[in-house]
Design an enzyme around this catalytic site. Sequence first.
Site, PDB file in Angstrom:
ATOM      1  N   THR A 199       2.173   8.644  -4.685  1.00  0.00           N
ATOM      2  CA  THR A 199       2.124   9.589  -5.758  1.00  0.00           C
ATOM      3  C   THR A 199       1.244  10.888  -5.401  1.00  0.00           C
ATOM      4  OG1 THR A 199       1.855   7.577  -7.197  1.00  0.00           O
ATOM      5  CG2 THR A 199       1.237   9.783  -8.160  1.00  0.00           C
ATOM      6  N   GLU A 238       3.468   5.852   6.107  1.00  0.00           N
ATOM      7  CA  GLU A 238       3.429   7.458   6.473  1.00  0.00           C
ATOM      8  C   GLU A 238       3.582   7.795   7.821  1.00  0.00           C
ATOM      9  OE1 GLU A 238       1.683   6.318   4.180  1.00  0.00           O
ATOM     10  OE2 GLU A 238       2.192   7.298   2.230  1.00  0.00           O
ATOM     11  N   ARG A 257      -2.604  16.468  -2.833  1.00  0.00           N
ATOM     12  CA  ARG A 257      -3.353  15.587  -3.865  1.00  0.00           C
ATOM     13  C   ARG A 257      -4.795  15.358  -3.118  1.00  0.00           C
ATOM     14  NH1 ARG A 257      -1.665   9.173  -4.085  1.00  0.00           N
ATOM     15  NH2 ARG A 257      -3.826   8.594  -3.740  1.00  0.00           N
ATOM     16  N   ASN A 265       2.796  -0.547  -8.119  1.00  0.00           N
ATOM     17  CA  ASN A 265       1.601   0.586  -8.538  1.00  0.00           C
ATOM     18  C   ASN A 265       2.537   1.785  -8.621  1.00  0.00           C
ATOM     19  OD1 ASN A 265      -1.013   1.387  -9.271  1.00  0.00           O
ATOM     20  ND2 ASN A 265      -1.006   1.975  -7.370  1.00  0.00           N
TER      21      ASN A 265
HETATM   22  C1  LIG Z   1      -1.401   5.877   3.044  1.00  0.00           C
HETATM   23  C2  LIG Z   1      -0.685   5.685   1.754  1.00  0.00           C
HETATM   24  N1  LIG Z   1       0.445   5.575   1.375  1.00  0.00           N
HETATM   25  C3  LIG Z   1       0.707   5.458  -0.031  1.00  0.00           C
HETATM   26  C4  LIG Z   1      -0.138   5.272  -0.756  1.00  0.00           C
HETATM   27  C5  LIG Z   1       0.612   5.156  -2.262  1.00  0.00           C
HETATM   28  N2  LIG Z   1       0.620   3.874  -2.660  1.00  0.00           N
HETATM   29  C6  LIG Z   1      -0.543   3.195  -3.429  1.00  0.00           C
HETATM   30  S1  LIG Z   1      -0.350   1.775  -3.843  1.00  0.00           S
HETATM   31  C7  LIG Z   1       1.177   1.687  -3.190  1.00  0.00           C
HETATM   32  C8  LIG Z   1       2.152   0.299  -3.572  1.00  0.00           C
HETATM   33  C9  LIG Z   1       1.449  -0.826  -3.483  1.00  0.00           C
HETATM   34  O1  LIG Z   1       2.219  -1.985  -3.549  1.00  0.00           O
HETATM   35  P1  LIG Z   1       2.027  -3.280  -3.287  1.00  0.00           P
HETATM   36  O2  LIG Z   1       1.134  -3.490  -2.029  1.00  0.00           O
HETATM   37  O3  LIG Z   1       3.288  -4.242  -3.246  1.00  0.00           O
HETATM   38  O4  LIG Z   1       1.031  -3.550  -4.461  1.00  0.00           O
HETATM   39  P2  LIG Z   1       1.391  -3.877  -6.053  1.00  0.00           P
HETATM   40  O5  LIG Z   1       1.241  -2.245  -6.674  1.00  0.00           O
HETATM   41  O6  LIG Z   1       2.783  -4.248  -6.115  1.00  0.00           O
HETATM   42  O7  LIG Z   1       0.404  -4.744  -6.405  1.00  0.00           O
HETATM   43  C10 LIG Z   1       1.597   2.927  -2.431  1.00  0.00           C
HETATM   44  C11 LIG Z   1       2.995   3.052  -2.018  1.00  0.00           C
HETATM   45  C12 LIG Z   1      -1.441   5.096  -0.546  1.00  0.00           C
HETATM   46  N3  LIG Z   1      -2.178   4.895  -1.705  1.00  0.00           N
HETATM   47  N4  LIG Z   1      -1.729   5.163   0.924  1.00  0.00           N
END
Ligand SMILES: Cc1ncc(C[n+]2csc(CCOP(=O)(O)OP(=O)(O)O)c2C)c(N)n1
Length: 1215
Positions: free
Chosen positions: A55, A88, A138, A1034
């Site tokens: 995000t 990333e 961000r 999320n």
């Molecule tokens: C380095 C980094 N890349 C991407 C994100 C964005 N991000 C935050 S939570 C998330 C997904 C989380 O998915 P999961 O581990 O399956 O947990 P859930 O939300 O399903 O409980 C992402 C892609 C981040 N915070 N940090």
Amino acid sequence: MLRSRPKNVSFTNLLKKSSGLKRSFAKKLVPMDGNTATSAIAYKMSDNIFLFPITPATPMSENTDIWNSKGIKNVYDSVPDVILMQSEGGAAGALHGACVSGCLPTTFTASQGLLLMIPNMYRISGEFWPTVFHVSARVVGRNGLSIYGDQSDVMGVRATGFAILCSGTVQECNDFALLSHLSAFKSGGPFLHFFDGFRTSHEISSIENFTDEELKKFIDWKALEKHRKRALNPENPYCLGTVQQTDLGFQGIESYNEKYNAIPGIVENYMKQIGELTGRKYHLFDYVGHPDAEHLIIMMGSGTQPAEELIKKFVKEENRKIGLIKVRLFRPFSKKHLLEAIPDSVKRIAVLDKCKESGSIGEPLYLDVCCGLQEMGVKIIGGRYGVHGKEFTPSMVQAVFDNLKKKTPKNNFTVGINDDVTFTSLEMGEPIDIMPKGTQQCVFWGIGSDGTVGANKNAIKIIVDNTDLYGQGHFAYSAHKSGGVTISHLRFGPKPINASYEITNADYIACHCTPWVNKFDLLKPAKQNSIFLLNSPYNTVEELEKFLTNEKKREIAQKNLKFYNINASKIAVDAGLSGRINMIMQTAFFKLSQVIEEKEAIELLKKAIEKQYKIKGKTVIEKNCNAVDQTIENIVEISYPREKWLNLKDSAVEEIDESLPDYYYDIIKPVSNLQANDIPVSKFPFCGYLPSSTSKYDKRGIALTVPEWNSDKCVQCNLCSFVCPSSAIRPFLLTKSEVENAPNGYQTLRASGVKAKDANEKSLDYKIQVSPYDCTGCNTCVVNCPTKALEMRPLQEVAQKEQEFWDYSINMDANKKKASFKTGNIKGSQFLQPLIEFPGACAGCNETPVVKLITQLFGEQMMIANSTGCSCVWGGTIPSNPWTTNEKGHGPSWGQSLFEDTAEYGLGMAKSTNTRREKLKKLVEKAIKDKQGNEINYEIMETLQLWVNNFNDREKSYEYGEQVKDMILGEKNYKDNKFLKQIMQQKDMLAKKTQWIIGGDGWANDIGFSGVDHVLASGENLNILVLDTEAYSNTGGQASKSTPRSTVAKFTASGKNTKKKDLGSMAMTYGDVYVASISLNANPKQAVKALIEAEAYDGVSLIIAYTPCIAHGIKGGMGNSSEVNKLALESGYTTLFRFNPNNAKINKPVFTLDSKKPKEVLDKFIKKQNRFDSLKFTYPEQAKIKLSQLQKDIVKKYNNYDRMAKSEKLNKKKK
Ligand SMILES: Cc1ncc(C[n+]2csc(CCOP(=O)(O)OP(=O)(O)O)c2C)c(N)n1
Ligand code: SF4
Ligand code: SF4
């Protein structure tokens, strides 16, 4: 003059049918957001796109995935490859490889994601490859993580050697995305194109875009040819990424100078070309303002909009000598161009940075400007604005100029906050309205997931597509995952709208959620004589007089508002729309605002309905159209007694409740009233510290209905409490006197299966009680109650009584004090206090009940290292902390580092705790050994010995530790004893801790997998819990490697092609890791068993919990997730097992399969969820193939586990 534009330009077409891309772009204005404007260009100009969601950049990635799935081509006549990576870091690595191999790759990212790319960014610029990274800028996580926009991430990579271009508007996103690709191609080097996250990335604005033919004409095809010729391959063999010594490196880096020197000219040239085609003239540094300006602001990004508009107004109306430089190309920083852009008359400059660089003498742009303008001899000061996504408004611009005017202007200032500690902040005046004449400004207050935001996006589309008006939409959200506040800011007008800030002078305000009207200061921006529409059941002035606070009535009268009410909820129910009020409120907006003539508006709305609900069938269309007609007839104008309301006195002032902590009044209350922008710096806790147990103060009351308990039908199974995601319904045990003192109407039962601890109590009573304002109304408890002893009742009817009962129940002594009961089962576990309560998860979330159960079993000694994901949002969003404590103040400690490093972070916690405890043990052993000289009394010595003997026993070390503490404190002069003094200094280490590492499937399988794997192999005594929602929930439900084949998720629009990763099997190969797969709803007994075994296991434990989520699109809502859980189990979709290495020591099977042979119910399971079922409609052929492969995956997986279980049994027999 109004600008005329062709009709029928559709943003939906652009996205859904990809018409904006497939057919050539036409010279039309289309409403789109900054992410779409950018990604549309990036898609067209790239060969391949490497992604990872974050995000607010994720929509750019998602757009390209959708276009790719529809076969939309780029300007090179091929469909770009869209490749989802595991992080990333992975995306940047793959992109680097693509550059080296002669392709033109791109990526989209932000914040922590951009930081993970840094190592590769240096390498890419070092090899000088033509690529573009598009960044929705961000905040970088520091004292907390934030999804909002500032430029700290971009500033964090300014040294990587990428050229950096900044867009300040949605139109610029489109233009500069193109500019960055063209310049990258021409210069041969890498570009980073950025714009402000959320503010620009999510703002909808009317823009013009380019046709394919135009794009092609801009491209320097020879430069591309040159790039492709550099491609590293066996036909062109050479070596890259060499190892260098001190003799060569320095000169090598300097050999790039000419390349960088050429970039400003290249960018400038393309700016000219774009200007010639579009009429939009850009320069590396754009000046606006008085030709003889004396005071100047220099800044970049969306903040330039209010600055430009205010300067234009002051120059025009008051001939003020002020101006603005908009920085476009930040790197390479061209001093020459900057000097050329600044009028000679300038005497003072304020440089504004949208970031904070702690410890620096000034922020990055300020430092560059100071360096660039050294010879100019003018005064230059620097300041910060908009940090962490804070608003930047015209009155803040005014404050900056006021400061510049002062004899000694404040340097290193802040604007937009109240810094009452180091006094950096500037004084601000009243809001200033600088919108062009005829602009209508409208604010809509909704409740999360009520459809208000979607309806407003639709309204912009209808208006922009069908009138000559420009439109703009900005959407603000509060932090809760559901039931939070949404505020939509919509502007429409005959002139372009340059206002990158929220509305402060509204013509129309609508409150879609009844309680918000009294809770929030939502009429503050209302202009005199403007329109206010309320959705409430109160259609008469008498009812509203009773309902509204005096302050609100007085404000309505003072501003002479045209006040309307609509009972939208009733219309929605009558029309069979299950309470969905979005269409009704949208209709009311069109009728009252008159942005479009009423009759035409209704027609357009109905057309939009037909289109939107085509897939859902005729009945749904009819219901919605009927609701539109009903709305028109049911808007009631409230003619209120203005004179009376003008003279109303304030309602009684709320008394300060001394029992509440300062934190409540300083932080929680203003945040929940949406007044946190006014909190001064002095009130802020250091380092983002968040005290425990604060969610109980954040009573949200978001449920429409809450459960009511019928004691006659209850069988005391405690299942309702077990499954509740919010800890909002609990069983209470009562002594005789507690029953006697209970409020009237408080029903109880004779408790079964528990024994009173006090011999005087023959028996105890039992009660199930809901906390009405903490319940989310998800219905899960009702669905799971085996005897229908719970019934959902309207909140308004029962809230008062239930709240009284809850207050009484929660203030009684804990169940544990009064009764003995077994805790290792469903019923007993629920008599224990949940040490997480009222988390801000979605209604019906399946993640929270698992974590709640763990806190009930082990929470008093629990340390949590939490990953980024839903669990960090519902578990760690300031100021509402759901982690709570027992009567001694002990409860789970919770820390989050990053998304990618959770396992390592948890391992660090565990190691450090072990080190500290071992030290303490040595000290205690020394004290015991040194009996003679230590003068410690015998009882303490004995207890210390017991503590040493039970050092690794979680429960006993806690028990003896508590005794030791009490005894030492009982010694008056214990501080004179060196041992006792030291023991008390380390008393927090007496109890053994239970270390938990918690995160989602995305973390465990993808970005954090290498860390998880390392920890699995560490042999440390800790527990890993994977909350397996089979998607990145999320960030909106993108596919992870845990997503099963055929699932329609984001990034798998045509159904996932590969099968779900089997993390459990991988972990079992280590042999010494405890592994379990659980499904709390489907087999609660097995879940409790597994959790207890895992925690007791002296080594690493991995628990994978199947946790369906809103991203699955469960039909009928999350209340039905229990049924889905059960079908998942029966069909073999989830396989439950426990792999306990300890069993080998007692000659029991190490692997236990807890699932039965799958039944043929997969079809039923699939039909219950849109994530599978929708594939049948969108890609029917793919659905046939992939769903049958899914069935095969399931059978194969079950057979593997079955074989394992059987071979274990066989081995045991042989032995
Ligand atoms: C380095 C980094 N890349 C991407 C994100 C964005 N991000 C935050 S939570 C998330 C997904 C989380 O998915 P999961 O581990 O399956 O947990 P859930 O939300 O399903 O409980 C992402 C892609 C981040 N915070 N940090
Ligand atoms: S309705 Fe949902 S949130 Fe409310 S008590 Fe029942 S399970 Fe808990
Ligand atoms: S896991 Fe799903 S249901 Fe739970 S909070 Fe996240 S998005 Fe909501």
